[in-house]
Design an enzyme around this catalytic site. Structure first.
Site, PDB file in Angstrom:
ATOM      1  CE  LYS A 191      -3.469   2.849   0.625  1.00 13.85           C
ATOM      2  NZ  LYS A 191      -4.503   3.079  -0.421  1.00 13.85           N
ATOM      3  CG  ASN A 212     -10.854   3.305  -3.549  1.00 13.65           C
ATOM      4  OD1 ASN A 212     -10.180   4.055  -2.853  1.00 13.65           O
ATOM      5  ND2 ASN A 212     -10.566   3.023  -4.804  1.00 13.65           N
ATOM      6  N   GLY A 251      -8.721   7.191   1.307  1.00 14.32           N
ATOM      7  CA  GLY A 251      -8.022   8.300   1.972  1.00 14.32           C
ATOM      8  C   GLY A 251      -6.623   7.939   2.415  1.00 14.32           C
ATOM      9  CB  CYS A 263      -0.057  11.620  -4.247  1.00 12.38           C
ATOM     10  SG  CYS A 263       1.150  12.322  -5.349  1.00 12.38           S
ATOM     11  N   GLY A 268     -12.285  -2.173 -11.532  1.00 16.83           N
ATOM     12  CA  GLY A 268     -13.012  -3.355 -11.973  1.00 16.83           C
ATOM     13  C   GLY A 268     -13.335  -3.341 -13.455  1.00 16.83           C
ATOM     14  N   GLY A 325      -9.130  -3.630 -14.506  1.00 16.10           N
ATOM     15  CA  GLY A 325     -10.144  -4.456 -15.137  1.00 16.10           C
ATOM     16  C   GLY A 325      -9.750  -5.900 -15.367  1.00 16.10           C
ATOM     17  CB  THR A 332     -11.757  -4.534  -8.453  1.00 18.48           C
ATOM     18  OG1 THR A 332     -11.580  -3.114  -8.356  1.00 18.48           O
ATOM     19  CG2 THR A 332     -13.167  -4.889  -8.063  1.00 18.48           C
TER      20      THR A 332
END
Ligand SMILES: CC(C)(C)CCc1c(C(=O)O)[nH]c(=O)[nH]c1=O
Length: 311
Positions: A44, A68, A71, A130, A221, A250, A272
Site C-alpha cells: 500500500k 473507493n 483516503g 497523490c 473493476g 479491469g 478489484t
C-alpha cells in the site's frame, strides 16, 4: 509455456501481482500474496506518518467493479520498509515493490531518502495520483508538477523506480505525458490507477454507498478495462522502449491479462478482482493465461507483447 517476465532489471516467475491498495496493508495481507501464485507484491502506498484514512464505509463492491475513497490509510513507510527488508532476507534474490506517496515534493524526497537509508533492494513505485496543493488537480493531471517531481526525484534517487499514473482520456494528454516521461530514466510506468471521482447509487435508499466525499470515489473493476488497455497501449506506442509498462485495471481473467500484454504490458496488477476472490485468484489467472497461450502457440509473453494489430 512460460508467463515469466523481466521488469525493472529483475526476473519474475510470472507476470502477475497485486495492485497497490489491495491485499497489501499489513504483513498478513502481504504474506498472503507472497505465498500465492503471484510473482511478487507491491505495498500500500506508504506515507511519512501512518494514516487512519477516511471514515467507513469507504470501499464498496458493485456488480461490475468497485468504488473507493480510502483516503490513503497505511502503516507508514517505515513499517513497509521494515517488512520488505526482512522479507528480502527470507527470500534472497526476490524483488518486491514499495509504493510511496508524499503530499508534496519535499515529502516525496524525504520518503526516497528513507528508502535509500534502508536495506530495501527492490523497486519503488511513486504514486502520482497523490493529492496536490489544494485548488489544483491531482498530481498526475498537473503536468508541470509531474515534470518537476521527476526531475527532483531522479536528481537524488538512482535505483529502479516507476510511477503509478491516473488514467488519461485525451490523445494530446498521452502525447504530453509521454514527452515528460521520456525525459527520465524511469524503469516503468504503471497505468492505470482507479478512474477518479465516480459515483455509485443505492436506488432503494436513494443514497450513495461510501461515506467520504459525498459518495464520490475511484472506480475499479470491469468498468475500467477499456480505459486501462488504451492507456497501456498509448504509452507503449509513445514511450522509449527502456521504459516498460505495468498494466493495471479491469483484470478478472487470463483473457484480460492477454489483452494487457497484447497492448504492451510487461507485468500486470490485479486490484478489484483480487479483493473479491482473494490471492487464490492468481492460480486461476495463471491457468487461464497459459491455456490461451497454448491455444495460440505462444511459448512466452514476448511472443505477443505489444503486437496488437490495427485494421
Ligand atoms: C487517492 C489518494 C488518497 C490521493 C491516493 C491513494 C489511492 C486511494 C486511496 O487510498 O483512497 N485509492 C485509489 O483507488 N487509488 C489511490 O491512489
Amino acid at each position: 509455456i512460460s508467463t515469466a517476465t523481466t521488469l525493472a532489471g529483475s526476473n519474475f516467475d510470472n507476470c502477475m501481482m497485486n495492485a497497490s491498495g489491495v491485499y497489501c496493508m499489513d504483513s498478513d495481507e502481504l504474506l498472503a500474496v507472497e505465498n500465492s501464485k503471484a510473482a511478487t507484491f507491491v505495498t500500500k502506498s506508504g506515507t511519512l506518518q501512518p494514516r487512519k484514512g477516511n471514515p467507513e464505509p469507504r470501499y464498496f463492491e458493485t456488480e461490475f467493479g468497485s468504488i473507493n475513497s480510502m483516503g490513503l490509510p497505511n502503516n507508514g513507510v517505515d513499517y513497509y520498509l521494515d517488512f520488505v527488508s526482512q522479507d528480502q532476507i527470507n527470500h534472497p534474490g526476490k524483488t518486491y515493490f514499495l509504493s510511496i506517496t508524499g503530499f508534496n515534493l519535499a515529502e516525496d524526497l524525504e520518503l526516497l531518502q528513507k528508502v535509500t537509508d534502508s536495506d530495501f533492494a527492490g523497486v519503488v513505485e511513486l504514486n502520482l495520483s497523490c493529492p496536490n496543493v489544494p485548488g489544483k488537480p491531482q498530481t498526475g493531471y498537473d503536468f508541470e508538477t509531474v515534470d518537476a517531481i521527476l526531475k527532483a526525484v531522479f536528481d537524488v534517487y538512482h535505483k529502479p523506480l516507476g510511477v503509478k499514473l491516473p488514467p488519461y482520456f485525451d490523445i494530446i494528454h498521452f502525447d504530453q505525458m509521454a514527452e515528460i516521461l521520456n525525459k527520465y530514466p524511469l524503469s516503468y510506468v504503471n497505468s492505470i490507477n482507479s478512474i477518479g471521482n465516480g459515483l455509485y447509487i443505492n436506488d432503494d435508499t436513494e443514497t450513495v454507498v461510501i461515506k467520504p466525499k459525498q459518495g464520490f470515489g475511484g472506480i475499479g473493476g470491469e468498468y475500467v478495462k477499456p480505459t486501462a488497455l488504451a492507456n497501456v497501449h498509448a504509452f507503449y506506442q509513445r514511450l522509449n522502449k527502456d521504459i516498460q509498462i505495468i498494466g493495471t485495471g479491469g483484470i478478472q481473467t487470463g483473457k484480460d491479462i492477454f489483452e494487457h500484454i497484447l497492448c504492451g504490458a510487461s507485468m500486470v496488477q490485479v486490484g478489484t478482482a483480487l479483493m473479491v476472490e482473494g490471492p487464490v485468484i492468481f492460480e486461476r489467472l495463471t491457468a487461464e493465461l497459459e491455456a490461451i497461450m497454448a491455444e495460440k502457440g505462444y511459448d512466452n509473453i514476448e511472443d505477443f507483447r505489444g503486437k496488437l494489430n490495427y485494421l
